[in-house]
Scaffold this active site. Structure first.
Site, PDB file in Angstrom:
ATOM      1  N   GLY A  55       0.818  -1.219   0.000  1.00  0.00           N
ATOM      2  CA  GLY A  55       0.000   0.000   0.000  1.00  0.00           C
ATOM      3  C   GLY A  55       0.849   1.265   0.000  1.00  0.00           C
ATOM      4  O   GLY A  55       0.523   2.241  -0.683  1.00  0.00           O
ATOM      5  N   CYS A  56       1.930   1.246   0.745  1.00  0.00           N
ATOM      6  CA  CYS A  56       2.795   2.425   0.838  1.00  0.00           C
ATOM      7  C   CYS A  56       3.554   2.664  -0.467  1.00  0.00           C
ATOM      8  O   CYS A  56       3.789   3.807  -0.858  1.00  0.00           O
ATOM      9  CB  CYS A  56       3.760   2.284   2.008  1.00  0.00           C
ATOM     10  N   THR A  57       3.918   1.582  -1.151  1.00  0.00           N
ATOM     11  CA  THR A  57       4.576   1.716  -2.444  1.00  0.00           C
ATOM     12  C   THR A  57       3.601   2.289  -3.463  1.00  0.00           C
ATOM     13  O   THR A  57       3.941   3.200  -4.223  1.00  0.00           O
ATOM     14  CB  THR A  57       5.135   0.361  -2.911  1.00  0.00           C
ATOM     15  N   ALA A  60       3.216   6.035  -2.610  1.00  0.00           N
ATOM     16  CA  ALA A  60       4.412   6.814  -2.964  1.00  0.00           C
ATOM     17  C   ALA A  60       4.561   6.951  -4.478  1.00  0.00           C
ATOM     18  O   ALA A  60       4.872   8.039  -4.977  1.00  0.00           O
ATOM     19  CB  ALA A  60       5.658   6.167  -2.358  1.00  0.00           C
TER      20      ALA A  60
END
Length: 164
Positions: A55-57, A60
Site C-alpha cells: 500500500g505504501c509503495t 508513494a
C-alpha cells in the site's frame, strides 16, 4: 537530528489549525522544516506506515506520478514514516521518488499531529494539506485507500490555487 515544536498543541491537529512546525532528516540526511515552505509553497504532508510495503509503495508511486502537477500548482509533497533514513533512501531510489521522505523515528511527529494507529499496531495513513501560511486546510485519513490520498490532495491543492 529531529526537532519537534510541540508549542501548545496537544493531541490531534484539525482543519483550520496552524500546522505544528518540525525539523526532521530526509533520506539524504538533509534537515527539512515545515517552516522552510512558509509563504512559498503549500505542503502535502503524508504519513504512511512503512517503506516498501504494497500500500505504501502504491501511494508513494502515485504521488511520484503526480509530483509535477503538485509542483506546477505551487505545492511540495513530503512523506513521513518511522523508518530510518537508510530505509527511506533505499525506498526512494528503488522507486525514483522525487520528494523528501522524513524519518520520524519514535513517532513524535505522528503523535503531535494525532495520526492514529489501526488496531493499536499499524501506523495510520493520513494526509494533511497545509497552505502557504501554514494553516491545515484538509485532512484525509484512510489506511486502505492509498491512491485516494493523491486524488484528495490534488483536488484541494487545485482549489487553493484557484482561490489565490
Amino acid at each position: 537530528m529531529s526537532t519537534i515544536n510541540s508549542q501548545t498543541i496537544h493531541g490531534k491537529v484539525k482543519v483550520g489549525d496552524q500546522a505544528p512546525d518540525f525539523t526532521l532528516s530526509d533520506q539524504h540526511g538533509n534537515q527539512i522544516s515545515l517552516s522552510d515552505f512558509q509563504d512559498q509553497k503549500a505542503v502535502v504532508l503524508y504519513f504512511y506506515p512503512k517503506d516498501d510495503t504494497p500500500g505504501c509503495t502504491t501511494e508513494a508511486c502515485t504521488f511520484r506520478d503526480s509530483y509535477e502537477a503538485f509542483k506546477d500548482a505551487g505545492a511540495e509533497v513530503i512523506g513521513v514514516s518511522s523508518d530510518d533514513a537508510e530505509s527511506h533512501r533505499q525506498f526512494s531510489t528503488k522507486y525514483h521518488l522525487p520528494f523528501a521522505l522524513l524519518s520520524d523515528e519514535g513517532g513524535q511527529l505522528r503523535k503531535l499531529y494525532g495520526v492514529p494507529t489501526t488496531l493499536g499496531l499499524i501506523p495510520g495513513r493520513v494526509t494533511y494539506i497545509i497552505d502557504k501560511q501554514g494553516v491545515v486546510r484538509h485532512i484525509f485519513s484512510a489506511l486502505f485507500a492509498a491512491e485516494k490520498h493523491i486524488e484528495e490532495a490534488r483536488k484541494v491543492i487545485k482549489d487553493l490555487t484557484d482561490q489565490a
